[in-house]
Design an enzyme around this catalytic site. Structure first.
Site, mmCIF file in Angstrom:
data_model
loop_
_atom_site.group_PDB
_atom_site.id
_atom_site.type_symbol
_atom_site.label_atom_id
_atom_site.label_comp_id
_atom_site.label_asym_id
_atom_site.label_seq_id
_atom_site.Cartn_x
_atom_site.Cartn_y
_atom_site.Cartn_z
ATOM 1 N N THR A 57 0.852 -1.194 0.000
ATOM 2 C CA THR A 57 0.000 0.000 0.000
ATOM 3 C C THR A 57 0.883 1.238 0.000
ATOM 4 O O THR A 57 1.938 1.252 0.634
ATOM 5 C CB THR A 57 -0.944 0.015 1.222
ATOM 6 O OG1 THR A 57 -1.788 1.182 1.169
ATOM 7 C CG2 THR A 57 -0.176 0.034 2.533
ATOM 8 N N HIS A 73 2.682 -11.370 14.370
ATOM 9 C CA HIS A 73 3.776 -11.930 15.163
ATOM 10 C C HIS A 73 3.542 -13.405 15.524
ATOM 11 O O HIS A 73 4.459 -14.092 16.004
ATOM 12 C CB HIS A 73 3.953 -11.109 16.451
ATOM 13 C CG HIS A 73 5.339 -11.137 17.012
ATOM 14 N ND1 HIS A 73 6.346 -11.930 16.486
ATOM 15 C CD2 HIS A 73 5.902 -10.477 18.076
ATOM 16 C CE1 HIS A 73 7.453 -11.755 17.192
ATOM 17 N NE2 HIS A 73 7.217 -10.883 18.161
#
Length: 411
Positions: A319, A371
């Site tokens: 993006t 994560h």
């Protein structure tokens, strides 16, 4: 002949849509192939076209949710009924005009004060235009003049106007579209269901600037598209994804799925909001092919023509908030993907190069990642790999040869 226009299926697993816009009114005459409505699904906006010439009857209201296969509208294609309808419209207009003339005749009585009210207007020096007449045909009566005087006295006695009367404090309520509601759900899902972190780095864009300046005119002349930044970043991300495969993976239940292909989603802002079409198998594409795909997808997004199939899938997202002036941000992961790269505005900054201070075009990069599946070591290594490719594109993207660079750019 009556034609039923039904709700088409926008894609697999979608059973309901919302009528976002009617482009015609009930009773209008429509032509075959004319766009008559737009419907919003959870993923895209679709246009509905008339299948015949005729008079249209709307069966659902704007904003109403309908199921796939339901009847949106009916088109009456009979020529005889069409003529009757046109005749009816003409007659209704004539009746309306006559009604207006009857209720609001254009004669001298309008705004003409009565003898008693004329005396009050003269004594109090009140203009006729400031008084609202309630008599026949709007005639101003004595009662109207007294009411006008009392109203003005009240307003003079009252204190100075409050903030709410001094300024316009209006507000409007607009229902969220299906697309925006689904986007909201996905954003909340990402926040609640992923262990999202963001790591940052900066990249010197000088080499990219030099290459684009040298070849952009030739590239544009030969291929009809610009040599932009996105093709460099797309190929840089493909290289980094090969080095750090967990960034190109996703969690499915208790399993991790690693993709051995590279479908890069490109976030593009359009009239309906942010769309994320996919460049499939980017690892096999040249600069020209990537730029052509980005141009075509962007055009379809801006024209509202992008399909659900073109936005389905994707293993990694890029993006570019820099096109809007963003200097730094923490992009949100596009589920079920595990990471997203955020590009930002290029700014000239003083940097140390070989012991000397130079002014270089610098861009901040941000990698948001899940994560649960990607460790800090992989996320940092991924960004460093992208930085290496952008700062030395001939070596890492074009096999260390300007001749091969020429071939890679297909010049």
């Amino acid at each position: 002949m009556i034609i039923q226009i039904k709700v088409p299926s926008p894609g697999e697993s979608i059973t309901e849509v919302e009528v976002s816009t009617w482009l015609v009114k009930n009773g209008d005459y429509v032509h075959k192939g004319q766009t008559i409505a737009e419907i919003d699904s959870d993923k895209a906006t679709l246009e509905i076209y008339s299948e015949e010439n005729g008079i249209i009857t709307l069966m659902v209201e704007k904003g109403e949710r309908v199921r796939v296969g339901d009847v949106l509208c009916i088109i009456e294609s009979s020529k005889e009924d069409t003529k009757k309808h046109i005749k009816k419209i003409v007659q209704e207009k004539e009746d309306h005009d006559h009604h207006i003339e009857t209720v609001f005749p254009t004669n001298e009585n309008i705004k003409k004060p009565s003898p008693a009210s004329r005396k009050i207007l003269k004594e109090k020096n009140i203009s006729i235009e400031s008084v609202q007449g309630t008599g026949k045909h709007g005639r101003i009566t004595k009662k109207d003049c007294i009411f006008h005087l009392e109203k003005n006295e009240t307003s003079i006695i009252s204190n100075r106007p409050s903030i709410t009367t001094m300024y316009n404090r209006s507000k409007t309520k607009t229902p969220l579209s299906s697309l925006r509601r689904k986007l909201s759900e996905r954003l909340v899902y990402v926040k609640n269901q992923t262990a999202s972190l963001t790591t940052f780095n900066e990249v010197d864009m000088l080499e990219i600037f030099i290459i684009r300046k040298k070849y952009k005119d030739l590239f544009k002349k030969k291929h009809g598209v610009n040599l932009g930044f996105m093709s460099f970043f797309t190929l840089s991300c493909v290289r980094a994804l090969k080095l750090y495969p967990d960034v190109n993976a996703m969690i499915s239940g208790k399993e991790k799925i690693n993709f051995e292909y590279y479908d890069i989603s490109i976030a593009i802002s359009g009239p309906k909001g942010l769309m994320v079409p996919v460049i499939r198998n980017a690892e096999h594409l040249s600069f020209r092919e990537i730029e052509e795909k980005i141009y075509n997808l962007s055009t379809r997004v801006h024209n509202g023509k992008i399909s659900i199939d073109e936005m389905t899938g994707g293993t990694f997202t890029i993006t570019n908030g820099g096109v809007f002036g963003s200097m730094l941000s923490t992009p949100i992961i596009n589920p079920p993907q595990s990471a997203i790269l955020g590009m930002h505005k290029i700014m000239e900054r003083p940097v140390v190069v070989n012991g000397s201070i130079e002014i270089r075009p610098i861009m901040y990069l941000a990698l948001s990642y899940d994560h649960r599946i990607i460790d800090g070591k992989e996320s940092v290594g991924f960004l460093v790999s992208v930085k290496e490719s952008i700062e030395n594109p001939i070596k890492f993207l074009m096999e260390d040869s300007e001749k091969k660079l020429f071939k890679k750019l297909e010049l």
